[in-house]
Design an enzyme around this catalytic site. Structure first.
Site: not given
Ligand SMILES: [Zn+2]
Length: 428
Positions: A63, A304, A308
């Site tokens: 991110r 993966d 969030h």
């Protein structure tokens, strides 16, 4: 730099077909044949532990740049270390995306300063991951990307994908692909089947993945260039890849823990921590994925890892982002499901799927305990029983469907180039 002697562990080094009890010496950050006489060293008792090459996860989302509230390179690296990983490969769907050499350099420099493990990055296939125009592949290759992918998205134009493969071949870069046919998938948010009908949620049919897996088989054959299909979720994808590999097509695939741990039934509570892309599928798909891992069709395992923020996931199911954190539960889930419960593979094969196999695909100088190699080592207790507690995660995010799960087996120490990076060490 100090020396380290790992005493009497079960040394499993699939790259060298080695599985034996013994001592492993680390001198000046590298694996050594022995500690030189007269040199001081720290000794670690490894009885009952497995001494493995440092684990590699070739599919994570850290991110940065752009979304550091979800994860930073530093926090993602700590999560990886806590999960037993000494190297990770970041996906390019940051903000801005990794589609030019300056972002590649920015990530490399920040990782060198702030990450406690090795962080490699991929570059986007297309500018802005928009699927329309090729990114500057040559200059990103020179800046140090280890592979190309539009992960999170999928190039729909087959001619553009063919040209990407031709460039990739020129620069000897592996191509990784998130397989999703936009026309078939539409606005799908979960596996299309009985449960999507019952729950009234738009379906994401298996054919939406298989269509692009088939496209990739045809293009990999046409261009004689390898394609690696990311996070396979459908049993028929595995069957397509098995047949193609038997014909000599350079195609491979990876599987993530959630796709063999959970089915679409678990969406009954509309909990967005079970929303992934590709989605959770059926018991039959799980059986086919595990069969593919057992018979060698699937050569790589990955997380993966997709952090969030809680507020982003705490919305209506249709609106929530896809994905879950995975680095801190990955090894435990794979050990528990593949080695202990189904006995699909043995421990040395599991370690190969998480070390030498991804290193080979990406041509990384890692994933082995050969003398002279960088001393990236993971100590694993395969019998340790533990409970997943997201409050204890090193990741900045806690979006996991595995909270409270009881697992058997985990990493107990992570060593990068001779330095212990997990658990945290007292200052000298
Ligand atoms: Zn993806």
């Amino acid at each position: 730099m100090s020396s380290l002697l790992l005493r009497q562990g079960r040394i499993i080094d699939p790259a060298n077909h080695r599985d034996e009890t013994g001592d492993l010496a680390i001198v000046d950050g590298r694996i050594a044949a022995a500690i030189p006489a007269g040199q001081p060293f720290e000794e670690i008792d490894c009885r009952r532990l497995v001494v493995a090459p440092g684990l590699i996860d070739l599919h994570v989302h850290f991110r940065e740049p752009g979304q550091s509230a979800k994860e930073t390179i530093a926090s993602g690296a700590r999560a990886a270390a806590a999960g037993g990983f000494t190297s990770v490969v970041c996906m390019p769907n940051t903000s801005p995306s990794v589609d030019n050499p300056s972002v590649v350099t920015w990530i490399k420099e920040k990782s060198e300063r702030e990450a406690c493990i090795n962080v490699f990055t991929t570059g986007a296939i297309t500018k802005g991951i928009a699927g329309e125009e090729l990114a500057p592949i040559g200059s990103m290759a020179r800046a140090g990307i280890v592979a190309l992918t539009d992960d999170g998205h999928c190039v729909q134009n087959h001619e553009l994908m063919r040209r990407a493969l031709e460039y990739a071949r020129m620069f000897q870069l592996p191509v990784l692909d998130h397989c999703q046919d936009y026309g078939l998938v539409g606005k799908g948010v979960m596996h299309e089947g009985y449960w999507s009908t019952l729950l009234g949620l738009p379906g994401w049919p298996s054919a939406g993945e298989e269509m692009i897996v088939m496209r990739n088989i045809l293009l990999a054959g046409l261009c004689e260039t390898p394609i690696h299909c990311q996070h396979l979720s459908s049993g028929d994808s595995v069957r397509l890849i098995r047949d193609a590999r038997a014909r000599g097509v350079p195609i491979s695939g990876e599987v993530c823990p959630h796709h063999i741990a959970l089915t679409d039934e678990s969406l009954q509570g509309y909990d967005t921590n079970f929303k992934m892309n590709p989605p959770l599928r059926t018991r039959a798909d799980i059986e086919a994925l595990i069969q593919g891992i057992a018979d060698g069709v699937v050569t790589i395992l990955a997380s993966d890892h997709a952090p969030h923020c809680a507020y982003e996931k705490e919305v209506e199911f249709d609106m929530a982002p896809f994905g879950i954190v995975g680095l801190e539960t990955e090894l435990g889930l794979f050990l528990d499901i593949l080695v202990h419960k189904t006995k699909a593979i043995d421990l040395p094969r599991l370690i190969a799927l998480l070390s030498v196999e991804p290193a080979r695909l990406l041509r990384l100088d890692r994933g082995t305990l050969s003398a002279g190699a960088p001393a990236d080592v993971t100590l694993i207790d395969p019998e340790l029983e533990w409970t997943v507690d997201s409050a204890a995660f090193q990741s900045r995010s806690t979006n996991t469907p595995f909270q409270g799960w009881e697992l058997k087996g985990r990493a107990v120490r992570t060593i990068v180039e001779g330095r212990t990076v997990w658990p945290p060490q007292p200052a000298p």
